[in-house]
Structure formats: structure tokens, C-alpha cells
Design a protein around this motif. Structure first.
Motif, short mmCIF file in Angstrom:
data_model
loop_
_atom_site.label_atom_id
_atom_site.label_comp_id
_atom_site.label_asym_id
_atom_site.label_seq_id
_atom_site.Cartn_x
_atom_site.Cartn_y
_atom_site.Cartn_z
N GLN A 3 0.46 -0.79 0.07
CA GLN A 3 -0.09 0.15 0.33
C GLN A 3 0.92 1.39 0.05
OE1 GLN A 3 -3.19 -0.52 0.58
NE2 GLN A 3 -2.39 -2.45 -0.64
N TYR A 18 -7.31 -0.56 10.07
CA TYR A 18 -7.51 -2.22 9.45
C TYR A 18 -9.09 -2.35 9.24
CZ TYR A 18 -7.12 -6.58 7.45
OH TYR A 18 -6.99 -8.27 6.95
N SER A 22 -13.02 -6.35 4.92
CA SER A 22 -12.81 -6.44 4.16
C SER A 22 -12.83 -8.09 3.57
CB SER A 22 -11.55 -5.83 4.14
OG SER A 22 -10.53 -5.91 3.30
N HIS A 24 -10.12 -8.57 1.75
CA HIS A 24 -8.41 -8.75 1.54
C HIS A 24 -8.09 -9.20 3.10
CE1 HIS A 24 -9.25 -8.10 -2.53
NE2 HIS A 24 -9.63 -6.90 -2.27
N ARG A 25 -7.09 -9.38 3.22
CA ARG A 25 -6.12 -9.73 4.18
C ARG A 25 -5.11 -9.35 4.43
NH1 ARG A 25 -3.54 -14.74 4.57
NH2 ARG A 25 -3.47 -14.87 6.77
N TYR A 26 -4.91 -8.05 5.16
CA TYR A 26 -3.38 -7.01 5.21
C TYR A 26 -2.44 -7.81 6.79
CZ TYR A 26 -6.16 -4.58 2.43
OH TYR A 26 -6.90 -3.95 1.25
N ILE A 33 1.87 -1.25 5.21
CA ILE A 33 1.45 -2.54 4.93
C ILE A 33 1.31 -3.37 4.13
CG2 ILE A 33 -1.17 -2.20 4.59
CD1 ILE A 33 -1.36 0.17 6.57
N GLU A 35 -0.67 -6.32 1.68
CA GLU A 35 -1.98 -7.07 1.22
C GLU A 35 -1.97 -8.35 0.83
OE1 GLU A 35 -4.15 -4.61 -1.74
OE2 GLU A 35 -4.98 -6.62 -2.45
N LYS A 38 -4.55 -13.17 -1.99
CA LYS A 38 -5.80 -13.78 -2.08
C LYS A 38 -5.51 -15.72 -2.21
CE LYS A 38 -10.69 -13.94 -2.85
NZ LYS A 38 -11.21 -13.80 -0.95
#
Length: 208
Positions: A3, A18, A22, A24-26, A33, A35, A38
Motif C-alpha cells: 500500500q 484495518y 474487508s 482482503h487480508r493485510y 502495510i 496486502e 488472496k
């Protein structure tokens, strides 16, 4: 995907940032940060199979462990935060972890019995970055499930092939042992576990 942020942020800023619900997972890697890729269907099958097998073992042996739906691991010394694919927590120790009850954040390695990372395209995170961080937290056991044999040759040898590496803490440092065939996986957290690397890898071979 990293990011774009003007400067590194703290762990607490990451938690506040966070996004809820979302898709997405971060994770936070040294203030940045990231990402996370997936998960593919096969990746999810391998993680889900591992959770099912370990939960069965917890119930069968009445072990004081549990596997949370999600949580964040915070290393001691760095502005980082990780979400393992599978984490087994100690019900007896977790109450002493100051941020668990309110935030599902783990700050002490004594709360953890086992962490499992299922390898994907960002394999270097599992074999290098997270290995060092989990060792620093003194998490007693860490599995790297490389069901596609994606890791570098320095980690899984040549020719590359599906490999499950079990790291166990010995005198403050991880010592690793690799499993590939039908040999029973040796686990400190689950000494009676009757499970092989091949069985785990097979979960990732089912077309999803």
C-alpha cells in the motif's frame, strides 16, 4: 501488493486502519502495510484440512488448546503484525496476554502452541521473515506447508518438491526437520498426532 503510504506506521496505527469486513487480508511488515495474496482454493483446502485434523486431535486428547477464527501476532521488537493461516493457542496462557480479550491480538509467544503457514507465491515471507519473527517471539513450533514445492532450493533442496518443514524451538533457536512422504509428522504440541505430509499435500491436489 504494498500500500502506498507516506511513511512507516506503528502497529497500533495499523490495527486502527484495518478496514472492517474487508475482502482482503493485510499484514504489517516493518511499518509497511502489505496486502496478502488472496488464497487459492487449494491453499484454503490445505489450511482447512490442517485445522480439521488438529481440532480432532484437541478433542480426542482433551488438550487445553483452541484454534481461533482469526487473530494477529505482534512481534516484540518491530512494528509488524501477522495473520497466520493456522494458529493453535493455549487456553491456560491466553488469559495473561494483555490484548487478546479485547482485540484478538497475541503479544506473547507463551500463548501459542503452534503456527502453520501454507506457502503461496510470497514464499520468502514464510521461510525467512516470519521464521525469524516467530523464533524471536519464542513460539515453540512452526510448520511451513509448501504443498506445491514453491520455496527456494536453499530451503527445500533440489529438485524442488512438496515439503513440510517443522521448526521447533531448542535453546531459543529453531531447529527444522523436513517431511515429504508417509513418515508421521513429529509435533511437540501434538505428540500423538497420526498425520503425514502426504495426507496434508493431498488436500491441495483436489481440483477446486
Amino acid at each position: 501488493m504494498i500500500q502506498a503510504l507516506p511513511e512507516p506506521i506503528t502497529f497500533d496505527e495499523f490495527i486502527a486502519w484495518y478496514p472492517e469486513n474487508s475482502g482482503h487480508r493485510y499484514e504489517l511488515h516493518y511499518g509497511v502495510i502489505v496486502e496478502m495474496p488472496k488464497p487459492t482454493g487449494k491453499h484454503s483446502r490445505v489450511a482447512g484440512f490442517s485445522i480439521a485434523e488438529l481440532n480432532f486431535e484437541i478433542r480426542r486428547n482433551k488438550l487445553p488448546y483452541f484454534i481461533p477464527k482469526e487473530c494477529v501476532l505482534k512481534p516484540r521488537c518491530y512494528e509488524s503484525g501477522y495473520e497466520p493461516d493456522v494458529i493453535v493457542l493455549d487456553d491456560r496462557a491466553i488469559e495473561n496476554d494483555p490484548r487478546w480479550e479485547r482485540e484478538s491480538i497475541i503479544t506473547t509467544g507463551t500463548s501459542v502452541r503452534l503456527v502453520i503457514e501454507v506457502v503461496s507465491t510470497n514464499w520468502s515471507d514464510d521461510y525467512a521473515l516470519k521464521l525469524e519473527e516467530y523464533e524471536g517471539m519464542e513460539i515453540p513450533e512452526y510448520w511451513i506447508v509448501d504443498y506445491l514445492g514453491l520455496g527456494g532450493r536453499r530451503y527445500i533442496g533440489s529438485p524442488k518438491q512438496p515439503t513440510l518443514t517443522v521448526y521447533q524451538l531448542v535453546d531459543g533457536e529453531y531447529q527444522g526437520k523436513q517431511f515429504r512422504g508417509n513418515e508421521r509428522i513429529e509435533s511437540l504440541a501434538f505428540p500423538e498426532l497420526d498425520l503425514t505430509a502426504v495426507q496434508i499435500f493431498a488436500a491441495g491436489q483436489v481440483i477446486s
